[in-house]
Write a protein that holds these residues in place. Structure first.
Motif, short mmCIF file in Angstrom:
data_model
loop_
_atom_site.label_atom_id
_atom_site.label_comp_id
_atom_site.label_asym_id
_atom_site.label_seq_id
_atom_site.Cartn_x
_atom_site.Cartn_y
_atom_site.Cartn_z
N TRP A 92 20.02 86.47 54.36
CA TRP A 92 19.56 85.53 53.33
C TRP A 92 18.83 86.23 52.20
N LEU A 139 12.64 80.70 50.15
CA LEU A 139 14.01 80.21 50.23
C LEU A 139 14.66 80.29 48.85
N LYS A 188 20.60 80.06 48.83
CA LYS A 188 19.53 79.09 49.06
C LYS A 188 20.04 77.77 49.64
N TRP A 230 21.09 78.04 53.15
CA TRP A 230 19.90 78.29 53.99
C TRP A 230 19.18 76.97 54.28
#
Lengths: 170, 1071
Positions: free
Chosen positions: B638, B666, B672, B675
């Motif tokens: 991420w 985030l 994003k 996620w």
């Protein structure tokens, strides 16, 4: 004072039922606003049935106090509906209590009956207070229902000997 | 007048019956939804499974209940004998040289035995005092009298709903509390003279020092939902002290010193499932004792076995399932432990000094919150499933059973940057590299002394270590490696009994794989020492026996998640040795590589050479390609480049930092949106497809779950067409509903007539009553002691017994309780996890082998023993939502490997998935772990349960169906449906966005739900339920009573109301 003299035993008991129902409703909101497991956990059905129960209870009491000056079929209908509504009050209080506790039973079981380790973390003073309040709300509403049932076994209007005599003569 | 009274009575009766009608009508709905719980409480049943006339293949090998009781005791005693670990034995303190002992410490008289699930509680249980007495050892009466008085100080609290809770005010605390300072409550011997503390200032006069050995038992209580707060504790007086809860307190050290003064020699028993810091009493410590024994958390009968070891009736063969270190902070995992502590308020801690002490701890361990987790609830990216919900904004973990304030629980995370280096794998690998002066192993990073890292400064007792009374040697004689997908490593170990007594001995097999330049480049980590398996053997005095140990060859391979993206075997020499613990193995391997450590005698090492790098042999398993499935569990997926995992290529540069203090946003991720979706559990969206869903309302094609149709061919092959045809009969409403509400109790489904099956708790065995004997309980195992036996054969034996008694001797005729969450196989990542006592070890392979035995044994007896909690449930703190960020090598080689033995080659048919997340994904939503690894690679064909579903936002219904969950755990209800009335538009009770109408448009979703139930039913067919003739619904008395009262009161209400109106009419007419 004359007003109180006119009240029958049934009406007095109904008034108690109304007050207890009102207390139950207050407990409902106290539980709703008190920090703990059931904070903000409202139940629409409980609100509806309690309000209806309280209003009908008050309405039937009022009907007993007010001389509507009606006779005949209208009086017959009003008397019957009023009496049956008195019975409905207890049903509504009972429904309010049952619908209130139904979604909370798992939570109450979680707080009181989890295994010892989990209880150590979930049985916080706030959660215990919240669950006790929820249980109290349910019990109070049920008590209000029972009181209303008792009231229904008594005559709604105070016995008036002179009126009885008139009726007998007629 | 009479008429009037009758009229009043009628309206009163209307109210009365109306109220009863209201209560019973709603009450019936409540009771129906909690049917199984009520049945369980009242001993009734709402379903009846009629067995066929055929003889059931699962039969008990015991002919009477007395035989079962005898077998239970024998197994428990065997666990005590083989699971007692002698860690230190100096001055011939053991076996007990005298017949007199004085017991010190509350746990000597009332041992810590865990919560009710862990302790069987039979009336003939034997504690330490009882076991010693039975063995003819005199327990000093002076000390006993003192502790009788200490124990008598108890508070009995009335239970909230009856019953009572007893708290022993002067004993160890049985619960740690979650991330709060644990009180080490041990009476200081200086207080023995006080009233209530023994009232005997001259207690030493009551002990004959020359002939009495002191035994001090130290305990640490903990529990579910709790993680210890490291670094700080409360002393007996309740004062906050800067002492770790797993270290020895001043009161405990005073106790040991007092025992040393009063007795000739002193032994300390460690009564805990959490490794303690005991350097003060170990060799060279300021409070050194003669003997130290690990006894874990014994159950009802293990103490007899423990005493058999203490008295030398049997040889000591137990070994440590964890590494004992001086300071737990030396574990690299402790750099990223737990976190997210509560605020230090003046109200809770009025003393400023206390707040300062706590602040130090909080500064060290606090953290682990996404800096912008509120994004998950942002109205800018609305969640279509809950458009009207205002989600709770607190950062605390939330849950809800009709209360609480649940939300996505997205805030918390940990980064397990230690990678595969958990427990001994870290210490022995770093030790090896330090000796070889490679990888900057001698740096000060990770050293608790501030000097260059030194093994002896950190480790006290290594993993796998345990002393034997009888002198013996274990020498590896040969190793053969079958390098095929299903091949085995076969090692022959020669065990030589050098003593003049017959006895049992432990042989342990360790291996070392080559660590190559390729590995350094590809970030493949290799522990310098790997435990593989172990076994025990009886050897006559002076004789030699051979032990043959086998283990699947696949466990030699390492997972390469960056380059080959599958399991690899590096070219080079693979070393094998037999050793008493990981450290001895490390020294054997060092010597074999030409670096003999002075002061050690190198054991023999066998080599197996692999000529060429191999990335194909283990690139498939069970016909499934083995490749990366969980890249997104890695924080680097991420936010690339944010996390460095510990690598032996450079211990200094890669030693973990505390990522809990990093600012992870985030919003900083290019992924994003994905996620956030993963964090919200938006893994699977139910969508309309063109494919037509068959049998929306179900269809009876004649396929039933019964003996006639469950032929041998059907039971042995899940690909038999019967299974698909069976589940295709299930309606959409029930297929989805049975997955979403099928936990704790499965329900009978229309058309297929499957039996209802209930589940039991208990990692120490199935809890539940015995037919005809409510006072006997067979959950008599001790998970901690079983682990320390290092004997997979004993695990298999326990598995067989567990299955036999659960199937044949519990009251199953009413409850069909053929599933139990009967072992815990999560890795002990740190010593502070509150449920370490339910798990086996810091080592995945010891866990793997024990799990293999327990699951294989129980399934062979027709019982579904499901291990908890697959997928890194390695801390209790914030378990319901914490995101565990890991790389795929760690995922496959640590926690999951512990489950692999039982669920893959062991043939286990049940498992419970972890509560936490894998990366951002709820483990119960992880099709990567469940479908690809568990079902695909491991070929697992059994049922898969979630942990308790307590949060509809954290657990997503559709995503769990899609991930392969077969039953979502909830309170046992008769609720396997989306809509009770099959109303197409009615939303599910938990996930209101799921309706029959919506599900019926997504053929893939329905197919997955039915597929999941197929596995569930397949698992049940491997229990005595295969012998079902028919499952019928029966009405228990309470059901009939409520229904009858409801109907009767409804009728009577109507009659009374009508009667009132009629009478009123008549009354009016008369007037």
């Amino acid at each position: 004072m004359n007003l109180f003299k006119k009240l029958s035993v049934s009406t007095y008991i109904s008034l108690i039922s109304f007050v207890v129902g009102l207390v139950g409703f207050i407990f409902y909101f106290v539980t709703l606003k008190t920090a703990g497991y059931f904070v903000d956990k409202g139940v629409t059905a409980t609100v509806i049935f309690t309000i209806l129960g309280l209003l009908i209870c008050l309405g039937t009491i009022a009907l007993r106090l007010v001389d509507l000056k009606v006779e005949g079929i209208v009086k017959f209908v009003i008397d019957n509906v009023s009496a049956l509504l008195s019975a409905v009050v207890s049903i509504f209080f009972a429904l309010a209590a049952m619908f209130y506790i139904s979604p909370k039973l798992e939570g109450i079981a979680f707080i009181y009956f989890s295994n010892a380790d989990v209880i150590a973390t979930i049985q916080t003073p706030e959660n215990l207070a919240s669950s006790k309040l929820a249980i109290a709300t349910c019990v109070i509403l049920l008590v209000a229902a029972v009181i209303q049932v008792v009231s229904c076994f008594f005559s709604f209007k105070k016995e008036d000997s002179s009126k009885t005599t008139v009726e007998t003569v007629a | 007048m009479k008429l009037k009274k009758t009229r009043n009575s009628l309206i009163g009766l209307t109210a009365l019956f109306g109220t009863v009608f209201a209560i019973t009508t709603v009450g019936y709905q409540i009771a129906d939804a909690n049917r199984a719980t009520i049945d369980s409480a009242l001993g009734t049943s709402s379903n009846k499974t009629l067995a066929s006339t055929a003889e059931n293949r699962y039969k008990s090998k015991y002919s009477s209940l007395d035989d079962v009781k005898k077998a239970a005791k024998e197994i428990a005693i065997e666990q005590g004998e083989e699971g007692t670990v002698i860690m230190k034995n100096d001055n011939d303190v053991l076996p007990l040289a005298t017949k007199k002992v004085a017991l010190f410490g509350g746990a000597s008289y009332m041992p810590y035995q865990g919560n009710s699930d862990l302790k069987a509680g039979n009336s003939d249980a034997v504690d330490l005092v009882g076991a010693l007495t039975n063995a003819g050892i005199e327990v000093n009466s002076t000390m006993k009298a003192i502790y009788d008085e200490i124990i008598s100080d108890k508070t009995e609290t009335a239970g909230q709903w009856g019953g009572k809770t007893t708290t022993y005010n002067k004993l160890y605390k049985t619960a740690a509390g979650d991330m709060t300072p644990y009180q080490i409550n041990e009476v200081n011997p200086n207080d023995y003279g006080k009233q209530g503390y023994g009232n005997n200032a001259n207690w030493k006069d009551g002990i004959d020092k020359n002939t009495t050995i002191g035994i001090v038992t130290l305990a640490r209580g903990v529990g579910e939902g709790s993680s210890y707060l490291p670094g700080i504790s409360r002393n007996t007086k309740g004062e906050l002290v800067e002492r770790d809860p797993l270290a020895l307190s001043d009161d405990e050290l005073d106790l040991i010193d007092a025992a040393k003064e009063a007795c000739s020699k002193v032994i300390v028993l460690l009564n805990t499932g959490n490794t303690m810091e005991i350097s003060e009493i170990a060799k060279g410590g300021a409070h050194e004792v003669d003997g130290i024994c690990y006894i874990g958390i014994p159950n009802d009968y293990q103490f007899t076995g423990i005493v058999n070891v203490l008295t030398g009736q049997v040889n000591a063969t137990g070994a440590l399932p964890d590494t004992y270190v001086k300071d737990n902070d030396s574990l690299p995992a402790m750099q990223n432990y737990g976190g997210n502590l509560t605020a230090i308020s003046e109200k809770t801690y009025p003393d400023a000094n206390d707040r300062a002490k706590l602040q130090k701890v909080y500064d060290k361990y606090d953290g682990g919150l996404f800096a912008d987790a509120e994004l998950t609830r942002s109205t800018n990216t609305p969640d279509s499933r809950y458009p009207k919900e205002e989600l709770y904004e607190s950062s605390a973990e939330s849950s809800s059973f009709g209360g609480g304030s649940s939300n996505y629980n997205t805030n918390h995370f940990i980064v397990e940057a230690e990678g595969i280096y958990v427990g001994y794998k870290y210490y022995e690998t770093r030790y090896t590299d330090a000796k070889n002066t490679t990888g900057n192993a001698n740096s000060t990073k990770g050293s608790t002394t501030g000097s260059a890292w030194n093994y002896d400064d950190e480790v006290i007792y290594p993993f796998g270590y345990g002393l034997s009374y009888l002198d013996y040697s274990q020498t590896i004689k040969s190793v053969t490696v079958d390098k095929t997908e299903n091949g085995n490593v076969t090692a022959v170990i020669e065990v030589k009994n050098n003593s003049d007594k017959d006895g049992k001995f432990l042989a342990s097999l360790y291996t070392q794989a080559p660590y190559t330049d390729y590995d350094k480049e590809a970030l493949v980590e290799k522990s310098a020492v790997n435990f593989l398996t172990s076994g025990k053997v009886e050897v006559k005095a002076g004789k030699t026996e051979e032990v043959t140990l086998t283990i699947p060859t696949k466990y030699l391979a390492s997972y390469d998640y960056t380059t080959a993206k599958t399991y690899i075997l590096d070219e080079g020499d693979y070393l094998f040795t037999a050793a008493n613990g990981s450290h001895e193995a490390a020294n054997n391997f060092l010597a074999a590589n030409g670096n003999t450590v002075s002061g050690t005698t190198a054991g023999k090492v066998e080599k197996w050479n692999l000529a060429a790098f191999d990335k194909t042999t283990f690139a498939t398993n069970n016909g499934t390609a083995v490749t990366n499935v969980a890249d997104d569990a890695d924080m680097n997926y991420w936010l690339p480049g944010t996390v460095t995992y510990l690598s032996r290529s450079d211990w200094d540069k890669t030693y973990p930092k505390n990522y809990l203090k990093e600012t992870f946003k985030l919003a900083d991720s290019s992924k994003k949106d994905a996620w956030i979706k993963a964090l919200r559990g938006q893994i699977y969206d139910i969508t309309e497809t063109t494919e037509v869903v068959e049998n929306i309302d179900g269809k009876d094609d004649g396929y039933k779950f019964n003996f006639e149709q469950l032929t041998e061919a059907v039971i042995s092959d899940i690909n038999n067409e019967y299974w698909d045809k069976l589940v295709n009969e299930i309606s959409v409403n029930e297929a989805v509903g049975a997955v979403l509400h099928g936990g704790s109790q499965t329900d009978s489904l229309s058309n297929i007539e499957n039996p209802v099956v209930n589940q039991h708790e208990g990692v120490n065995g199935t809890t539940g009553s015995i037919s005809g004997d409510d006072n006997t309980h067979f959950n008599i195992s001790s998970q901690t002691m079983l682990a320390a036996t290092f004997n997979p054969e004993l695990a298999l034996k326990w598995g067989h017994f567990l299955g036999d008694y659960s199937v044949n001797w519990l009251t199953n005729e009413k409850t069909n309780s053929y599933t139990a969450w009967g072992t815990g196989l999560t890795l002990r990542r740190t010593p502070y996890n509150g449920r370490n006592y339910e798990y086996i070890s810091e080592d995945p392979m010891l866990t793997n082998r024990m799990g293999y035995g327990v699951l294989k044994g129980s399934v062979e007896e027709g019982f579904l023993c499901g291990p908890k909690h697959m997928g890194f449930n390695d801390q209790e703190h914030n378990r319901g939502g914490v995101g565990v960020y890991i790389n795929e090598q760690k995922m496959r080689e640590t926690d999951l490997r512990g489950f692999e033995g039982g669920l893959n080659e062991g043939g286990g048919l049940a498992v419970m998935i972890a509560f936490n997340r894998l990366g951002p994904t709820n483990a119960a939503h992880s099709s990567a772990m469940i479908k690809k690894i568990l079902r695909g690679e491991w070929g697992f064909k059994g049922l898969i349960s979630t942990d308790m579903m307590n949060n509809k936002y954290y657990f997503d219904g559709a995503s769990m169906v899609a991930a392969g969950i077969t039953q979502v755990a909830d309170f046992a209800g008769n609720n396997s449906y989306i809509s009770k009335t099959n109303n197409y538009t009615e939303g599910d009770s938990n996930w209101s966005y799921i309706t029959v109408e919506k599900a019926s448009k997504d053929a893939n979703f329905v197919k997955m739900a039915r597929e999941n139930l197929k596995y569930q039913l397949y698992a049940f067919a491997h229990t005595p339920l295969y012998n079902t003739a028919k499952t019928v619904t029966v009405t228990p008395w309470w059901d009939a009573t409520i229904k009858s009262v409801s109907i009767a009161s409804g009728i009577l209400m109507g009659l009374a109301a009508c009667g009132y109106v009629v009478m009123n009419f008549m009354f009016r007419k008369d007037n």
